[in-house]
Design a protein around this motif. Structure first.
Motif, PDB file in Angstrom:
ATOM      1  N   ASP A 150      27.835  89.808 124.291  1.00  0.00           N
ATOM      2  CA  ASP A 150      28.565  88.478 124.624  1.00  0.00           C
ATOM      3  C   ASP A 150      27.700  87.352 124.198  1.00  0.00           C
ATOM      4  O   ASP A 150      28.386  86.190 124.324  1.00  0.00           O
ATOM      5  N   ARG A 151      26.445  87.465 123.577  1.00  0.00           N
ATOM      6  CA  ARG A 151      25.913  86.516 122.976  1.00  0.00           C
ATOM      7  C   ARG A 151      24.635  86.903 122.191  1.00  0.00           C
ATOM      8  O   ARG A 151      24.598  88.266 121.963  1.00  0.00           O
ATOM      9  N   THR A 152      24.413  86.159 121.334  1.00  0.00           N
ATOM     10  CA  THR A 152      23.271  86.617 120.195  1.00  0.00           C
ATOM     11  C   THR A 152      22.058  85.451 120.207  1.00  0.00           C
ATOM     12  O   THR A 152      22.101  84.309 120.590  1.00  0.00           O
ATOM     13  N   LEU A 153      21.015  86.368 120.065  1.00  0.00           N
ATOM     14  CA  LEU A 153      19.698  85.439 119.973  1.00  0.00           C
ATOM     15  C   LEU A 153      19.188  85.555 118.598  1.00  0.00           C
ATOM     16  O   LEU A 153      19.294  86.488 117.720  1.00  0.00           O
ATOM     17  N   GLU A 154      18.956  84.360 117.900  1.00  0.00           N
ATOM     18  CA  GLU A 154      18.490  84.085 116.743  1.00  0.00           C
ATOM     19  C   GLU A 154      16.808  84.165 116.899  1.00  0.00           C
ATOM     20  O   GLU A 154      16.239  83.519 117.625  1.00  0.00           O
ATOM     21  N   VAL A 155      16.092  84.773 115.699  1.00  0.00           N
ATOM     22  CA  VAL A 155      14.724  85.108 115.831  1.00  0.00           C
ATOM     23  C   VAL A 155      14.121  83.922 114.782  1.00  0.00           C
ATOM     24  O   VAL A 155      14.756  83.753 113.632  1.00  0.00           O
ATOM     25  N   VAL A 156      13.223  83.091 115.329  1.00  0.00           N
ATOM     26  CA  VAL A 156      12.725  81.770 114.963  1.00  0.00           C
ATOM     27  C   VAL A 156      11.202  82.315 114.823  1.00  0.00           C
ATOM     28  O   VAL A 156      10.547  82.299 115.818  1.00  0.00           O
ATOM     29  N   HIS A 157      10.616  82.317 113.831  1.00  0.00           N
ATOM     30  CA  HIS A 157       9.219  82.432 113.458  1.00  0.00           C
ATOM     31  C   HIS A 157       8.233  81.216 113.892  1.00  0.00           C
ATOM     32  O   HIS A 157       8.778  80.395 113.618  1.00  0.00           O
ATOM     33  N   ALA A 158       7.216  81.633 114.516  1.00  0.00           N
ATOM     34  CA  ALA A 158       6.570  80.461 115.197  1.00  0.00           C
ATOM     35  C   ALA A 158       5.193  80.798 114.918  1.00  0.00           C
ATOM     36  O   ALA A 158       4.340  81.131 116.217  1.00  0.00           O
ATOM     37  N   PRO A 159       4.473  80.766 113.947  1.00  0.00           N
ATOM     38  CA  PRO A 159       3.036  81.558 113.515  1.00  0.00           C
ATOM     39  C   PRO A 159       1.793  80.816 113.897  1.00  0.00           C
ATOM     40  O   PRO A 159       0.842  81.303 114.071  1.00  0.00           O
ATOM     41  N   GLY A 160       2.125  79.350 114.594  1.00  0.00           N
ATOM     42  CA  GLY A 160       1.016  78.510 114.895  1.00  0.00           C
ATOM     43  C   GLY A 160      -0.145  79.195 115.926  1.00  0.00           C
ATOM     44  O   GLY A 160      -1.217  79.203 115.704  1.00  0.00           O
TER      45      GLY A 160
END
Length: 308
Positions: A150-160
């Motif tokens: 019922d929902r979607t998670l978006e993957v956001v790279h955060a390499p710092g």
């Protein structure tokens, strides 16, 4: 909120957070529960007392066999150390983390060695992580989407903070699970603090991660340390300033003292967090973060020498 307590994330349907009692310290370590059609855990805690996460699931009406995903934001053991234990207890769950981190959760030997070197005396709060079975883990990369039904998670790279770190953004709810990309939120003081551990802290990349958060401009930030907080631009500006000033403070103290261990002990001695986290955790946190900056400064110096 006490260790083991579970509370709803204000303003968001079916999202909860648990105080895991990490390092025997209140309001330091969070695990999030998303009670979606495919129930999901974001981060897994340190592994010590992982049963608290199972109790938290029960308290919001989720059976372990119904958990679909376990999503460590990155593989530092304070976020992923419990993944193997929880995968064992939640037999239908798939562990998903950044592709660079997958091999280290399948075979955590090198991860354990690196953690022991980084955290020093704090290792007594850890347990050896259980390996995640190879057929139970999947890699993630920037731009991937995870359907929870019922929902979607978006993957956001955060390499710092670490090259294997991702954030998880749910655009419908405008909620962002930040891992350590937005720093450490201290509810007791209403302040944001740096997290700059060895060995892969990168100031410029951390600042870029904060800019990514600013572009998303979510309604709510869910910090790995600690808990949810309403987003505002001033908070992110404060964190960028905090990072820059912290790195400069360590650089100046190294120039003054000329001895890295003396630098580390200076910041441990002068921490202002003893009344919040207790003496042991407060001083060890400063040592960890100072060593991370010293390593970053060495790396930057080598880049300069090589002309990169």
């Amino acid at each position: 909120m006490a260790i083991g307590d579970v509370e709803a994330v204000s303003g968001h349907d079916d999202v909860y957070y648990l105080d895991t009692g990490m390092y025997d310290t209140e309001a330091y370590g969070s695990v999030y529960i998303v009670d979606a059609e495919r129930p999901t855990l974001v981060d897994s805690g340190i592994g010590t007392h992982y049963e608290r996460t199972l109790d938290a699931l029960e308290s919001v009406g989720i059976a372990p066999e119904d958990v679909a995903f376990i999503l460590p934001t990155h593989i530092h053991l304070d976020h992923a150390g419990g993944a193997g234990c929880l995968a064992e207890a939640c037999p239908n769950a798939t562990v998903m983390t950044h592709e660079r981190g997958v091999p280290h959760l399948v075979d955590p030997e090198r991860l354990v060695e690196g953690t022991k070197a980084a955290v020093g005396d704090q290792w007594r709060f850890y347990v050896d992580p259980k390996p995640v079975p190879e057929d139970r883990i999947e890699p993630l990369t920037d731009g991937d989407e995870i359907s929870l039904g019922d929902r979607t998670l978006e993957v956001v790279h955060a390499p710092g903070h670490a090259p294997h770190q991702t954030m998880f953004y749910e655009p419908g709810e405008e909620i962002l699970f930040t891992g350590d990309a937005a720093g450490i939120w201290v509810p007791a003081n209403g302040e944001i603090r740096q997290t700059t551990p060895p060995s892969q802290f990168d100031l410029e990349a951390c600042l870029e991660d904060v800019r990514t958060i600013e572009e998303l401009s979510p309604e709510t930030l869910c910090f790995g340390h600690f808990g949810p907080r309403e987003y505002d631009d001033d908070l992110m500006e404060t964190y960028k300033r905090t990072l820059v000033e912290w790195v400069e403070a360590v650089r100046q103290k190294r120039e003054e003292l000329g001895d890295d261990e003396a630098v580390v002990e200076h910041f441990a001695e002068h921490t202002q967090m003893v009344n919040v986290w207790g003496e042991t955790k407060a001083r060890e946190e400063e040592r960890l973060n100072a060593r991370g900056v010293l390593g970053y400064l060495d790396w930057k110096a080598k880049q300069g020498e090589s002309g990169e």
